[in-house]
Design a protein around this motif. Sequence first.
Motif, PDB file in Angstrom:
ATOM      1  N   GLY A   1       0.779  -1.230   0.000  1.00  0.00           N
ATOM      2  CA  GLY A   1       0.000   0.000   0.000  1.00  0.00           C
ATOM      3  C   GLY A   1       0.811   1.280   0.000  1.00  0.00           C
ATOM      4  N   GLN A   2       2.131   1.181  -0.129  1.00  0.00           N
ATOM      5  CA  GLN A   2       2.994   2.371  -0.134  1.00  0.00           C
ATOM      6  C   GLN A   2       3.227   2.831  -1.576  1.00  0.00           C
ATOM      7  OE1 GLN A   2       6.327   2.028   2.849  1.00  0.00           O
ATOM      8  NE2 GLN A   2       5.615  -0.100   2.984  1.00  0.00           N
ATOM      9  N   LYS A   3       2.137   3.201  -2.238  1.00  0.00           N
ATOM     10  CA  LYS A   3       2.189   3.511  -3.664  1.00  0.00           C
ATOM     11  C   LYS A   3       3.027   4.754  -3.960  1.00  0.00           C
ATOM     12  CE  LYS A   3      -2.222   1.322  -4.763  1.00  0.00           C
ATOM     13  NZ  LYS A   3      -3.580   1.487  -5.361  1.00  0.00           N
ATOM     14  N   GLU A   4       2.939   5.737  -3.076  1.00  0.00           N
ATOM     15  CA  GLU A   4       3.714   6.960  -3.293  1.00  0.00           C
ATOM     16  C   GLU A   4       5.211   6.675  -3.256  1.00  0.00           C
ATOM     17  OE1 GLU A   4       4.317  11.302  -1.139  1.00  0.00           O
ATOM     18  OE2 GLU A   4       2.371  10.278  -0.968  1.00  0.00           O
ATOM     19  N   LYS A   5       5.646   5.882  -2.269  1.00  0.00           N
ATOM     20  CA  LYS A   5       7.062   5.514  -2.182  1.00  0.00           C
ATOM     21  C   LYS A   5       7.466   4.645  -3.375  1.00  0.00           C
ATOM     22  CE  LYS A   5       7.650   5.677   2.860  1.00  0.00           C
ATOM     23  NZ  LYS A   5       8.013   4.887   4.069  1.00  0.00           N
ATOM     24  N   GLY A   6       6.561   3.736  -3.783  1.00  0.00           N
ATOM     25  CA  GLY A   6       6.858   2.883  -4.922  1.00  0.00           C
ATOM     26  C   GLY A   6       7.033   3.680  -6.194  1.00  0.00           C
ATOM     27  N   THR A   7       6.154   4.640  -6.420  1.00  0.00           N
ATOM     28  CA  THR A   7       6.242   5.487  -7.615  1.00  0.00           C
ATOM     29  C   THR A   7       7.509   6.332  -7.589  1.00  0.00           C
ATOM     30  OG1 THR A   7       3.830   5.588  -7.744  1.00  0.00           O
ATOM     31  CG2 THR A   7       5.067   7.255  -8.967  1.00  0.00           C
ATOM     32  N   LYS A   8       7.833   6.871  -6.410  1.00  0.00           N
ATOM     33  CA  LYS A   8       9.052   7.667  -6.260  1.00  0.00           C
ATOM     34  C   LYS A   8      10.292   6.834  -6.564  1.00  0.00           C
ATOM     35  CE  LYS A   8      11.478  10.602  -2.905  1.00  0.00           C
ATOM     36  NZ  LYS A   8      11.460  11.142  -1.506  1.00  0.00           N
ATOM     37  N   LEU A   9      10.290   5.566  -6.119  1.00  0.00           N
ATOM     38  CA  LEU A   9      11.421   4.683  -6.379  1.00  0.00           C
ATOM     39  C   LEU A   9      11.549   4.380  -7.871  1.00  0.00           C
ATOM     40  CD1 LEU A   9      13.728   2.865  -5.480  1.00  0.00           C
ATOM     41  CD2 LEU A   9      12.057   1.076  -4.977  1.00  0.00           C
ATOM     42  N   LEU A  10      10.430   4.139  -8.548  1.00  0.00           N
ATOM     43  CA  LEU A  10      10.482   3.881  -9.992  1.00  0.00           C
ATOM     44  C   LEU A  10      11.049   5.079 -10.742  1.00  0.00           C
ATOM     45  CD1 LEU A  10       7.076   2.034 -10.568  1.00  0.00           C
ATOM     46  CD2 LEU A  10       9.364   1.025 -10.512  1.00  0.00           C
ATOM     47  N   LYS A  11      10.691   6.288 -10.308  1.00  0.00           N
ATOM     48  CA  LYS A  11      11.234   7.480 -10.948  1.00  0.00           C
ATOM     49  C   LYS A  11      12.729   7.625 -10.675  1.00  0.00           C
ATOM     50  CE  LYS A  11       6.891  10.054 -11.074  1.00  0.00           C
ATOM     51  NZ  LYS A  11       6.138  11.255 -10.636  1.00  0.00           N
ATOM     52  N   LYS A  12      13.160   7.214  -9.476  1.00  0.00           N
ATOM     53  CA  LYS A  12      14.591   7.239  -9.151  1.00  0.00           C
ATOM     54  C   LYS A  12      15.355   6.256 -10.037  1.00  0.00           C
ATOM     55  CE  LYS A  12      17.818   6.633  -5.279  1.00  0.00           C
ATOM     56  NZ  LYS A  12      17.945   6.370  -3.816  1.00  0.00           N
ATOM     57  N   ILE A  13      14.772   5.069 -10.248  1.00  0.00           N
ATOM     58  CA  ILE A  13      15.391   4.083 -11.138  1.00  0.00           C
ATOM     59  C   ILE A  13      15.494   4.661 -12.542  1.00  0.00           C
ATOM     60  CG2 ILE A  13      15.153   1.794 -12.182  1.00  0.00           C
ATOM     61  CD1 ILE A  13      13.637   0.932  -9.646  1.00  0.00           C
ATOM     62  N   ALA A  14      14.421   5.289 -13.013  1.00  0.00           N
ATOM     63  CA  ALA A  14      14.410   5.871 -14.356  1.00  0.00           C
ATOM     64  C   ALA A  14      15.497   6.933 -14.497  1.00  0.00           C
ATOM     65  CB  ALA A  14      13.035   6.475 -14.643  1.00  0.00           C
ATOM     66  N   LEU A  15      15.638   7.786 -13.481  1.00  0.00           N
ATOM     67  CA  LEU A  15      16.636   8.846 -13.524  1.00  0.00           C
ATOM     68  C   LEU A  15      18.049   8.275 -13.621  1.00  0.00           C
ATOM     69  CD1 LEU A  15      17.275  11.885 -13.285  1.00  0.00           C
ATOM     70  CD2 LEU A  15      17.351  11.577 -10.800  1.00  0.00           C
ATOM     71  N   GLN A  16      18.343   7.278 -12.794  1.00  0.00           N
ATOM     72  CA  GLN A  16      19.694   6.709 -12.780  1.00  0.00           C
ATOM     73  C   GLN A  16      19.982   5.860 -14.018  1.00  0.00           C
ATOM     74  OE1 GLN A  16      21.054   4.923  -9.146  1.00  0.00           O
ATOM     75  NE2 GLN A  16      20.061   6.441  -7.846  1.00  0.00           N
ATOM     76  N   ASN A  17      18.926   5.287 -14.605  1.00  0.00           N
ATOM     77  CA  ASN A  17      19.114   4.464 -15.801  1.00  0.00           C
ATOM     78  C   ASN A  17      19.014   5.266 -17.093  1.00  0.00           C
ATOM     79  OD1 ASN A  17      19.405   2.316 -14.116  1.00  0.00           O
ATOM     80  ND2 ASN A  17      17.568   1.242 -14.743  1.00  0.00           N
ATOM     81  N   GLY A  18      18.768   6.568 -16.973  1.00  0.00           N
ATOM     82  CA  GLY A  18      18.729   7.417 -18.149  1.00  0.00           C
ATOM     83  C   GLY A  18      17.470   7.311 -18.969  1.00  0.00           C
ATOM     84  N   THR A  19      16.349   6.942 -18.325  1.00  0.00           N
ATOM     85  CA  THR A  19      15.062   6.866 -19.011  1.00  0.00           C
ATOM     86  C   THR A  19      14.069   7.793 -18.316  1.00  0.00           C
ATOM     87  OG1 THR A  19      14.411   4.981 -17.648  1.00  0.00           O
ATOM     88  CG2 THR A  19      15.418   4.489 -19.779  1.00  0.00           C
TER      89      THR A  19
END
Length: 506
Positions: A252-270
């Motif tokens: 149920g921690q959707k906000e943290k999950g979404t934030k983490l996916l965006k962090k992955i995208a930033l570091q992976n260049g997407t």
Amino acid sequence: MDLPESVVENSKQYNKHDQTLTTNGELTQNCDENEKNNEDHTQPSSTNNDIDAVLSNLKFGKFNLKMLAVTGGAYFAICSEMMVIIFLSKPIKDLWKVDHFTYAWLPVATRIGSIIGCFTFGTISDHFGRRIPFIVAIFITAIFGVVSAFATSFIFLVILRAFVSIGTGGIEATNFVLMLEFLPKRNRGAVMVGITFCGALGAILTGGLAWWLLPNYGWQTLLGACAAPSVVVCGIALLFGEESPRYLFISGQKEKGTKLLKKIALQNGTEIENVTITVPQTSDRGRIQDLFKPEHLSSTTFIILIWFLQATGYWGVTVYLPEYITSLGVDGYFNMFMVFIGELPGLCLAMIFVEKHMLGRIKSLRVFSLGTCLSLIVFAVVDLDYLKAAVVIVCYFFMVPIYSLLNTYTPEIYPTKMRGVAMATVNAIIEVPGLITPFVGATLLSHPSKWLYPVVWSVVFFVQFCLMFGLRHETAGDSLRDSDSQRKKDDESQDNSRDESLITAL
């Protein structure tokens, strides 16, 4: 030939050009465009409700390499710690004048510690997340690994190594799950086997250190040196370790999950925008009884038996192998170093075989299990001692990759809410043989017939090979499941696919 009524009905609904079957038999337009987007690793997705598709669009990049450094480093460290015990037999017996059966309490105590660590940290990881239990476990391993180098009696050493094993057991239960839940679908097999490759490097380090340090500096220096990797990994885990995105969404921690996916995208260049993940939130996580629900019972039964036999055979062969090789007139420590080197080509082969376009998970398990059995038989029948020392290297070429394949396959067949407790259960189960094999190994080592030692363990691997035919669900190329309902839908889809294949063949 008369076809079954269900197959005929499905054939009426099947159009092989532009349509596919849904799981309830109704027709739906082909989703080739969506599938293309899911598999395309170069284009970002603006909206998607499937975690696998999002992770695939984010690619395997810098972020994933950091997580691989954390999980691969942790497995390197604990394999170094676990392997050191096989080199302690002779120096400890000589120092404190303990016999075979008294010394056996050292590996027994480590097995008990591992059982405690597996169940504790694996279950907690389903309830409270993967990251914190993982970090606590690596700290326990590091602290008690260092302290055990200062043991002043056999009993004190046994107690300290039991605490080390609590930490290593916790890592075994959480490590592979943590890495798995970050991976794009197409990278899962090779990366998961790659973690075990890191573990093999840790075993090589221990073998090389034992060959160099034991004769010159003693067993305490060896214990301290083998604890050093876990100390280093503590820092790496604190810097780069992240919580699993799958756990965040199902808890149920959707906000943290979404934030983490965006962090992955930033570091992976997407880039990703407006991510909407629809994963059923659940609070009944980490329940061991769920492993034995009807939909999981068959898989759980065969997986537990196969893991049990793997551990029985591996530790049966390994615990007293340096002594056994030395009794043949060969340098046991150098031979074990070469044995660990021999694991690497086998793991590289497993990285290739594990993928969907090759053998997949299940067939690879069968190949490596049968190869282990046959190599142990050859080891038993050859007469030349130096040839035996060479054949045992071939044995580990086949035997060690089985662990990597099981560590890949096992978490894949369970949904996210019970993935931690599943790995906790199998890793606790495989510690049980460690309570028995030291005493069995001591008996076999004392037997005048030298061929009996490898033959007994070859039988174990043959039974394991036979049981692997009970594994039915191939996970290579499949999406990871976050709920039981996904498992049911996927199984129904596979049934329809088999019907379609039968129609085409007929």
